[in-house]
Design an enzyme around this catalytic site. Structure first.
Site, PDB file in Angstrom:
ATOM      1  N   CYS A   1       0.798  -1.239   0.000  1.00  0.00           N
ATOM      2  CA  CYS A   1       0.000   0.000   0.000  1.00  0.00           C
ATOM      3  C   CYS A   1       0.831   1.291   0.000  1.00  0.00           C
ATOM      4  O   CYS A   1       0.604   2.143  -0.854  1.00  0.00           O
ATOM      5  CB  CYS A   1      -0.981   0.030   1.156  1.00  0.00           C
ATOM      6  SG  CYS A   1      -1.343  -1.540   1.900  1.00  0.00           S
TER       7      CYS A   1
ATOM      8  N   ARG B   1       7.042 -11.156   5.354  1.00  0.00           N
ATOM      9  CA  ARG B   1       6.413 -11.043   6.674  1.00  0.00           C
ATOM     10  C   ARG B   1       7.056 -12.073   7.591  1.00  0.00           C
ATOM     11  O   ARG B   1       7.202 -13.231   7.206  1.00  0.00           O
ATOM     12  CB  ARG B   1       4.906 -11.306   6.584  1.00  0.00           C
ATOM     13  CG  ARG B   1       4.201 -10.249   5.777  1.00  0.00           C
ATOM     14  CD  ARG B   1       2.722 -10.522   5.667  1.00  0.00           C
ATOM     15  NE  ARG B   1       2.105  -9.550   4.784  1.00  0.00           N
ATOM     16  CZ  ARG B   1       0.831  -9.578   4.402  1.00  0.00           C
ATOM     17  NH1 ARG B   1       0.047 -10.549   4.825  1.00  0.00           N
ATOM     18  NH2 ARG B   1       0.352  -8.654   3.599  1.00  0.00           N
TER      19      ARG B   1
ATOM     20  N   GLN C   1       2.008 -10.936  -3.437  1.00  0.00           N
ATOM     21  CA  GLN C   1       0.599 -10.663  -3.174  1.00  0.00           C
ATOM     22  C   GLN C   1       0.022 -10.031  -4.435  1.00  0.00           C
ATOM     23  O   GLN C   1       0.611  -9.089  -4.969  1.00  0.00           O
ATOM     24  CB  GLN C   1       0.474  -9.726  -1.986  1.00  0.00           C
ATOM     25  CG  GLN C   1      -0.972  -9.620  -1.521  1.00  0.00           C
ATOM     26  CD  GLN C   1      -1.076  -8.881  -0.206  1.00  0.00           C
ATOM     27  OE1 GLN C   1      -0.507  -7.819  -0.041  1.00  0.00           O
ATOM     28  NE2 GLN C   1      -1.816  -9.434   0.719  1.00  0.00           N
TER      29      GLN C   1
ATOM     30  N   ASP D   1      -1.846  -7.745  -5.431  1.00  0.00           N
ATOM     31  CA  ASP D   1      -2.448  -6.573  -4.828  1.00  0.00           C
ATOM     32  C   ASP D   1      -3.016  -5.622  -5.862  1.00  0.00           C
ATOM     33  O   ASP D   1      -2.550  -5.592  -6.990  1.00  0.00           O
ATOM     34  CB  ASP D   1      -1.348  -5.826  -4.066  1.00  0.00           C
ATOM     35  CG  ASP D   1      -1.775  -5.508  -2.652  1.00  0.00           C
ATOM     36  OD1 ASP D   1      -2.988  -5.410  -2.422  1.00  0.00           O
ATOM     37  OD2 ASP D   1      -0.887  -5.355  -1.791  1.00  0.00           O
TER      38      ASP D   1
ATOM     39  N   HIS E   1      -4.879  -1.411  -5.611  1.00  0.00           N
ATOM     40  CA  HIS E   1      -5.496  -0.361  -4.809  1.00  0.00           C
ATOM     41  C   HIS E   1      -6.339   0.498  -5.719  1.00  0.00           C
ATOM     42  O   HIS E   1      -5.892   0.877  -6.799  1.00  0.00           O
ATOM     43  CB  HIS E   1      -4.422   0.460  -4.105  1.00  0.00           C
ATOM     44  CG  HIS E   1      -3.679  -0.340  -3.075  1.00  0.00           C
ATOM     45  ND1 HIS E   1      -2.552  -1.068  -3.376  1.00  0.00           N
ATOM     46  CD2 HIS E   1      -3.941  -0.565  -1.759  1.00  0.00           C
ATOM     47  CE1 HIS E   1      -2.143  -1.699  -2.286  1.00  0.00           C
ATOM     48  NE2 HIS E   1      -2.968  -1.422  -1.287  1.00  0.00           N
TER      49      HIS E   1
ATOM     50  N   LYS F   1     -13.209  -5.224   6.311  1.00  0.00           N
ATOM     51  CA  LYS F   1     -12.878  -5.971   5.097  1.00  0.00           C
ATOM     52  C   LYS F   1     -13.862  -7.087   4.804  1.00  0.00           C
ATOM     53  O   LYS F   1     -14.528  -7.597   5.708  1.00  0.00           O
ATOM     54  CB  LYS F   1     -11.471  -6.553   5.208  1.00  0.00           C
ATOM     55  CG  LYS F   1     -11.262  -7.403   6.440  1.00  0.00           C
ATOM     56  CD  LYS F   1      -9.896  -8.066   6.437  1.00  0.00           C
ATOM     57  CE  LYS F   1      -9.779  -9.043   7.584  1.00  0.00           C
ATOM     58  NZ  LYS F   1      -8.714 -10.001   7.439  1.00  0.00           N
TER      59      LYS F   1
ATOM     60  N   HIS G   1      -8.241  -1.435  -0.725  1.00  0.00           N
ATOM     61  CA  HIS G   1      -7.154  -2.414  -0.851  1.00  0.00           C
ATOM     62  C   HIS G   1      -7.830  -3.724  -1.224  1.00  0.00           C
ATOM     63  O   HIS G   1      -8.811  -4.098  -0.601  1.00  0.00           O
ATOM     64  CB  HIS G   1      -6.444  -2.657   0.475  1.00  0.00           C
ATOM     65  CG  HIS G   1      -5.970  -1.433   1.179  1.00  0.00           C
ATOM     66  ND1 HIS G   1      -4.655  -1.115   1.292  1.00  0.00           N
ATOM     67  CD2 HIS G   1      -6.645  -0.458   1.820  1.00  0.00           C
ATOM     68  CE1 HIS G   1      -4.530   0.009   1.983  1.00  0.00           C
ATOM     69  NE2 HIS G   1      -5.718   0.427   2.320  1.00  0.00           N
TER      70      HIS G   1
HETATM   71 ZN   LIG Z   1      -3.094  -2.192   0.581  1.00  0.00          ZN
END
Ligand SMILES: [Zn+2]
Ligand SMILES: [Zn+2]
Length: 644
Positions: free
Chosen positions: A339, A368, A386, A388, A390, A470, A516
């Protein structure tokens, strides 16, 4: 006299002090015989509607309960399993008289008990314990509850440091203990009325487990088992376990040469050429679908300054899971999420309302820190991609955007052959950023978006991410396990923290909303999930090697090479097995590698200019013209067929 109501059975006046079981017998003898426990139906009792109680409980005031039988599967099976852990402990005590017991809960699909013993526990010992358990079950001993003072309980469990520690942790001065047969245990209950209710069980494995899960503590022995209401259920369960064992992605990963782990990098997977083919195929499909939906792809650095993570809130809320490094005296963190990097890309340009919604995707490599004890093949790793993205949009656009993400996720899952999934909505957690008002607004947008698609969802109170509520998608695999993959999070807080803006129609600067979202979650984990879901028999469009050519002998290498070239030209992932081996050995090898199509080449095929196809699934054999095979193959690939 008092009145007791048993749901579905009726009401009855009883003497004060009558047990729930006795009351049930008066109303319906048959149901009473099947009864396992009672569930509080009114709120008076302990203010705990839904709490489960022993049937032996003596009723002293007007109350209502519902009777739990094996029909109430989820509740009943967990009581049965937990009760069986007591039975197992009693049996362990007979086999290992020095055993000191710790805890014995029910878990999903079974139970375990942790205990200390000086002896080694072997598979043979499990059979001895099982034999003893069968005897205890036959005796049909009742589970008797009593309440004693902590002082008395400590005397009772003298010499057992685990129970003493547990007693000290209990609030108040009284603790409850249960006795069945020769065995007394510290427990809050409830239990089945008597040991005879266990109709089938099996002890499954022995493992080591640290007391309280802490590696600084003593390592105890843990025996896992599972109990059922019938031997059919047990049989079904054992078949499922067997399939799960055969489907273990760590085994399949080796067989198909997909990935490996090395002690030089614990928790960080190494992908082999076959693994990269699989991963790239997944990502190509992903990119194709995202392009259709108007996403633009970016790439941001893996190392970003600590300052950035302080602004984003990760420093305060996620530090324990992050890795840090120093460069030229400055502190950096390896990104655990994409992000903040994306926000910097957004901020590098001015944006107008006309551009919104802006959908920015990043297949970002994140790291992580996971504790070494929880690492598990590709399912739990320390670095992964990931998928991802946004979305920056106005508040008015948020609902529509969330709804579109739900649609995209549904489409992609079906492409991979996952037809079953369910949604969960997680709300405001204790550890969070942003105002309560922001949270309420965000939660209602997510709810409306799900409802606009006519989907059902479960609510997880307090389980949201620290920056927003979420929606999670839980995929169900062929073993009926569920996996949380996609997540959609609505975030009013981070745009505020990073002070991001767009120019509105009114020529005033406004704050966009940030969504996200990820569809597959971790690509690494998704690879593991696909391997297990298909037991390694990946649909042809995903298979690292789609076709293998098996010449019967070296006489046919030349024709085999021609066929190989023709197939390769069509962008099909093909290999040829020219080893000096028998055909049956070559077939066996191809089966272990789970290659969808075997092409067998021999005298007849060479003469007629055909090939013989043997499919991995079903294993049927047919002679076919090469051109016909290719068009059949293309059809299977283009439609992402899982049955072919
Ligand atoms: Zn994010
Ligand atoms: Zn218990």
């Amino acid at each position: 006299m008092i009145e007791i109501e048993l749901k579905n059975l009726g009401k009855i006046k009883i003497e004060e002090g009558t047990s729930i079981l006795e009351a049930a017998r008066m109303l319906d003898k048959k149901i009473a015989d099947q009864a396992l426990a009672a569930e509080v139906f009114d709120e008076k009792r302990d203010g705990q509607k839904g709490a489960l109680l022993d049937l032996s409980l003596r009723v002293t005031e007007n109350s209502s309960f519902s009777i739990i039988t094996s029909e109430n599967r989820d509740k009943a099976i967990s009581i049965l399993n937990h009760s069986t852990s007591h039975i197992m402990a009693e049996a362990i005590k007979k086999v290992f008289p020095d055993a000191k017991f710790a805890i014995g809960p029910s878990i999903k699909d079974g139970f375990y008990y942790d205990f200390e013993t000086k002896k080694n526990v072997s598979a043979e010992d499990l059979r001895l314990i099982e034999k003893e358990m069968k005897r205890i079950i036959k005796e049909d001993n009742r589970f008797e509850k009593s309440e004693v003072s902590k002082e008395k309980a400590k005397k009772l469990f003298k010499g057992n440091p685990y129970k003493i520690e547990l007693i000290n942790d209990i609030e108040g001065n009284k603790v409850s203990i249960y006795t069945s047969g020769d065995f007394t245990d510290l427990c809050s209950g409830p239990h089945i009325p008597s040991t005879g209710k266990v109709k089938a069980f099996k002890l499954l494995s022995v493992a080591g487990a640290y007391w309280r899960g802490d590696e600084k503590n003593k390592m105890l022995v843990r025996i896992y088992g599972a109990a059922f209401f019938s031997s059919e259920e047990l049989k079904e369960h054992m078949e499922k376990l067997d399939l799960a064992k055969r489907s273990d992605h760590r085994k399949i990963g080796r067989d198909l040469d997909i990935f490996s782990f090395n002690y030089e990098a614990p928790g960080f997977p190494f992908f082999h050429p076959n693994g990269m083919v699989l991963m790239n195929t997944i990502l190509d499909y992903w990119k194709e679908e995202h392009e259709k939906e108007g996403y633009k792809e970016i790439k941001t650095p893996i190392l970003l300054s600590n300052e950035l993570w302080k602004t984003s809130g990760h420093w305060d809320n996620y530090k324990e899971n992050m890795y840090f490094v120093k460069i030229d005296e400055n502190d950096f963190a390896i990104k655990p999420m994409n992000c903040p990097g994306t926000i910097l890309v957004y901020k590098s340009n001015q944006h107008s309302y006309r551009e919104l919604p802006i959908r920015i995707a990043e297949l970002g490599l994140v790291h992580r820190h996971e504790k070494s004890g929880v690492l598990h093949g590709l399912f739990r790793v320390r670095s992964f991609i990931q998928d991802d993205a946004h979305i920056f949009c106005t508040e008015d656009q948020a609902k529509e955007e969330v709804s579109k993400v739900i649609g995209l996720t549904d489409r992609i899952y079906k492409g991979f052959g996952f037809d079953k999934y369910h949604l969960e909505l997680s709300t405001m957690p204790d550890k969070r950023i942003g105002t309560d008002q922001m949270w309420e607004k965000a939660e209602s947008i997510l709810k409306e978006a799900i409802e606009s698609r006519g989907l059902d969802y479960v609510i997880n109170e307090g389980e949201g991410a620290f920056y927003g509520p979420k929606i999670d998608f839980h995929i169900q695999d062929c073993l009926e396990r569920t996996w949380q993959c996609a997540t959609i999070q609505l975030d009013f807080a981070m745009p505020e923290k990073f002070d991001i803006e767009y120019m509105g129609e009114d020529n005033i600067r406004h704050r966009p909303v940030m969504i996200h979202r990820t569809v597959l979650g971790s690509i690494e984990r998704f690879v593991g999930l696909l391997l297990e879901h298909y037991s390694g028999n990946l649909p042809p469009w995903l298979a690292p090697v789609q076709v293998i050519i098996l010449p019967i002998s070296e006489k046919f290498y030349k024709y085999g090479a021609n066929v190989y070239e023709s197939i390769k030209k069509e962008d099909i992932r093909v290999e040829i097995d020219n080893r000096v081996e028998s055909l049956s050995k070559k077939i066996k090898q191809a089966e272990i590698k789970k290659i969808p199509y075997m092409v067998i080449i021999g005298k007849n095929e060479e003469k007629t200019g055909t090939i013989t196809i043997r499919k991995k699934i079903g294993g049927d054999i047919k002679e076919i013209k090469l051109a016909d095979f290719m068009s059949e193959f293309r059809n299977v690939i283009e439609n992402k067929k899982t049955v072919y």
